[in-house]
Design an enzyme around this catalytic site. Structure first.
Site, PDB file in Angstrom:
ATOM      1  N   THR A  21      -5.580   3.049  -0.386  1.00  0.00           N
ATOM      2  CA  THR A  21      -4.915   2.696  -1.648  1.00  0.00           C
ATOM      3  C   THR A  21      -3.877   1.583  -1.484  1.00  0.00           C
ATOM      4  O   THR A  21      -3.082   1.329  -2.382  1.00  0.00           O
ATOM      5  CB  THR A  21      -4.214   3.931  -2.263  1.00  0.00           C
ATOM      6  OG1 THR A  21      -3.058   4.279  -1.477  1.00  0.00           O
ATOM      7  CG2 THR A  21      -5.159   5.130  -2.326  1.00  0.00           C
ATOM      8  N   TYR A  51       3.153   2.443  -0.332  1.00  0.00           N
ATOM      9  CA  TYR A  51       2.189   1.934  -1.306  1.00  0.00           C
ATOM     10  C   TYR A  51       2.617   2.281  -2.727  1.00  0.00           C
ATOM     11  O   TYR A  51       2.121   1.700  -3.688  1.00  0.00           O
ATOM     12  CB  TYR A  51       0.791   2.512  -1.059  1.00  0.00           C
ATOM     13  CG  TYR A  51       0.206   2.248   0.309  1.00  0.00           C
ATOM     14  CD1 TYR A  51       0.786   1.328   1.193  1.00  0.00           C
ATOM     15  CD2 TYR A  51      -0.941   2.915   0.730  1.00  0.00           C
ATOM     16  CE1 TYR A  51       0.246   1.107   2.437  1.00  0.00           C
ATOM     17  CE2 TYR A  51      -1.490   2.691   1.982  1.00  0.00           C
ATOM     18  CZ  TYR A  51      -0.889   1.789   2.831  1.00  0.00           C
ATOM     19  OH  TYR A  51      -1.430   1.577   4.078  1.00  0.00           O
ATOM     20  N   HIS A 107       4.261   4.678  10.092  1.00  0.00           N
ATOM     21  CA  HIS A 107       3.598   3.447   9.647  1.00  0.00           C
ATOM     22  C   HIS A 107       3.773   2.274  10.614  1.00  0.00           C
ATOM     23  O   HIS A 107       2.950   1.359  10.639  1.00  0.00           O
ATOM     24  CB  HIS A 107       4.133   3.068   8.258  1.00  0.00           C
ATOM     25  CG  HIS A 107       3.123   2.436   7.374  1.00  0.00           C
ATOM     26  ND1 HIS A 107       3.183   2.459   6.014  1.00  0.00           N
ATOM     27  CD2 HIS A 107       1.993   1.746   7.658  1.00  0.00           C
ATOM     28  CE1 HIS A 107       2.169   1.822   5.498  1.00  0.00           C
ATOM     29  NE2 HIS A 107       1.420   1.374   6.476  1.00  0.00           N
TER      30      HIS A 107
END
Length: 303
Positions: A21, A51, A107
Site C-alpha cells: 500500500t 504510509y 522500517h
C-alpha cells in the site's frame, strides 16, 4: 499454487507475493485497491505506519468478509510522529482493526534509537506480548544485521529491501548474509527497471524472455525475483496487472535465463554508477571553478 508460501524462522508461513500500500495514499482509493487485491487472490497485505493508510487497509480487511487467519498482514514501525515502538504497534493494530499483525518490521536502521540492540529488544517484546507473530527488519545492510544478531534473542524473520536486477550486485551481500542466518528476503520495487528505468540493458533479455514464455516483461521480472528466493511485494490499481503478477508464479526461468538478466542488470548498475561518479566530478568541478573565480575576483591567491 505457483507462489508457494515460505516458512519463516519463527515457524510461521508467509505468502511469497504480497500487495503493498506504499503508493496508495489515503481515502477511498486504498480501500478499493486493497479490496480488489483480496478479491483477486492476494492473501498478503503489506502496509506501514508512514504510509498513513493502515486505517483504510483495516476497512478493506473488514469489508472483505475474510477471516483473520485468511490474510497475512504486515505493517512497519516508521517512527511516525516520533512515537516509540510500544505505542506505535498498539496504534497500528487498532487502526487495522485486528488484535495482532503477522509481521512487524523496523522500517529502517536509522529508526533504531538509541541503537539497534535497544530497538530490537523492544521488537522482541512486541512478539512476546502477542501483538506480532513474527518480527523483522527493512532496509538493513549487512553491518546492521550483524549488530542486531549479536545481541538478539529472536532473529529477524525477514529483511525487506529494494531488489531488482540493476541493484542485485549491490544487494547480493545482504541476500547472502540473510540466507546464512535463516532470514527471508522480501523485495520491494522489483519492477523499477520497467516502470522507472526503461531503455536500459535489461530491455533486450526481458523482451526476449517475454516472447519465449508468452508473458509480459513485468512477469519475467517477477519470475526473476522469485528465482532469487525473495518474497515479492508489489502493487497495481489495475485488475489485469494484479492477475498477471499472480500468473508470473507459473514461469520457471532456466539458469541461462537468470544469468542473462543478471548480466544485463550488472551492466546497467555499472553504467548507473559511472553516471553518479561523473555527476559528482562535474559538480565538484563547477564548485572548484566557482571558488577559483571568487578568489580571483577578491584577489586571493590559491597557490
Amino acid at each position: 499454487m505457483p507462489w508457494e508460501s515460505k516458512k519463516l524462522n519463527s515457524g510461521y508461513y508467509i505468502p511469497s507475493i504480497g500487495f503493498g500500500t506504499w503508493t496508495l495514499g489515503n481515502g477511498q482509493g486504498p480501500i478499493d485497491q486493497v479490496e480488489q487485491a483480496l478479491e483477486n487472490g492476494y492473501n498478503h497485505i503489506d502496509t506501514a505506519q508512514s504510509y498513513r493508510n493502515e486505517g483504510e487497509t483495516g476497512v478493506a480487511l473488514k469489508e472483505s468478509g475474510l477471516s483473520r487467519s485468511d490474510v497475512f498482514v504486515t505493517t512497519k514501525y516508521s517512527g511516525t510522529n516520533s512515537l516509540d515502538i510500544p505505542t506505535s504497534i498498539k496504534n497500528s493494530v487498532n487502526s487495522l482493526g485486528i488484535s495482532y499483525v503477522d509481521l512487524y518490521l523496523v522500517h529502517s536502521p536509522r529508526l533504531a534509537v538509541p541503537d539497534i540492540p535497544t530497538c530490537w529488544a523492544q521488537m522482541e517484546k512486541v512478539k512476546e506480548d502477542g501483538l506480532a507473530k513474527s518480527i523483522g527488519i527493512s532496509n538493513f545492510g549487512v553491518e546492521d544485521m550483524e549488530i542486531l544478531i549479536a545481541s538478539a534473542k529472536i532473529k529477524p524473520a525477514v529483511n525487506q529491501i529494494l531488489l531488482h536486477p540493476y541493484v542485485y550486485q549491490q544487494q547480493k551481500p545482504i541476500l547472502d548474509y540473510a540466507a546464512k542466518n535463516g532470514i527471508v528476503i522480501e523485495a520491494y520495487s522489483a519492477l523499477i527497471p520497467i516502470t522507472k528505468l526503461p531503455g536500459g540493458p535489461l530491455d533486450k533479455p526481458l523482451n526476449e524472455l517475454a516472447a519465449k514464455f508468452g508473458a509480459t516483461t513485468e512477469q519475467v521480472l517477477l519470475a526473476w525475483t522469485k528465482a532469487k528466493g525473495a518474497v515479492v511485494v508489489t502493487t497495481s490499481s489495475k485488475k489485469t496487472r494484479l492477475q498477471g503478477y499472480l500468473a508470473a508464479g507459473d514461469i520457471t526461468l532456466s539458469s541461462e535465463d537468470i544469468a542473462a538478466i543478471d548480466a544485463a542488470g550488472a551492466l546497467g548498475e555499472k553504467k548507473a554508477n559511472m553516471k553518479t561518479i561523473l555527476k559528482r566530478v562535474v559538480v565538484g568541478a563547477i564548485a572548484c571553478t566557482a571558488v577559483f573565480g571568487a578568489c580571483n575576483f577578491l584577489g586571493i591567491s590559491m597557490l
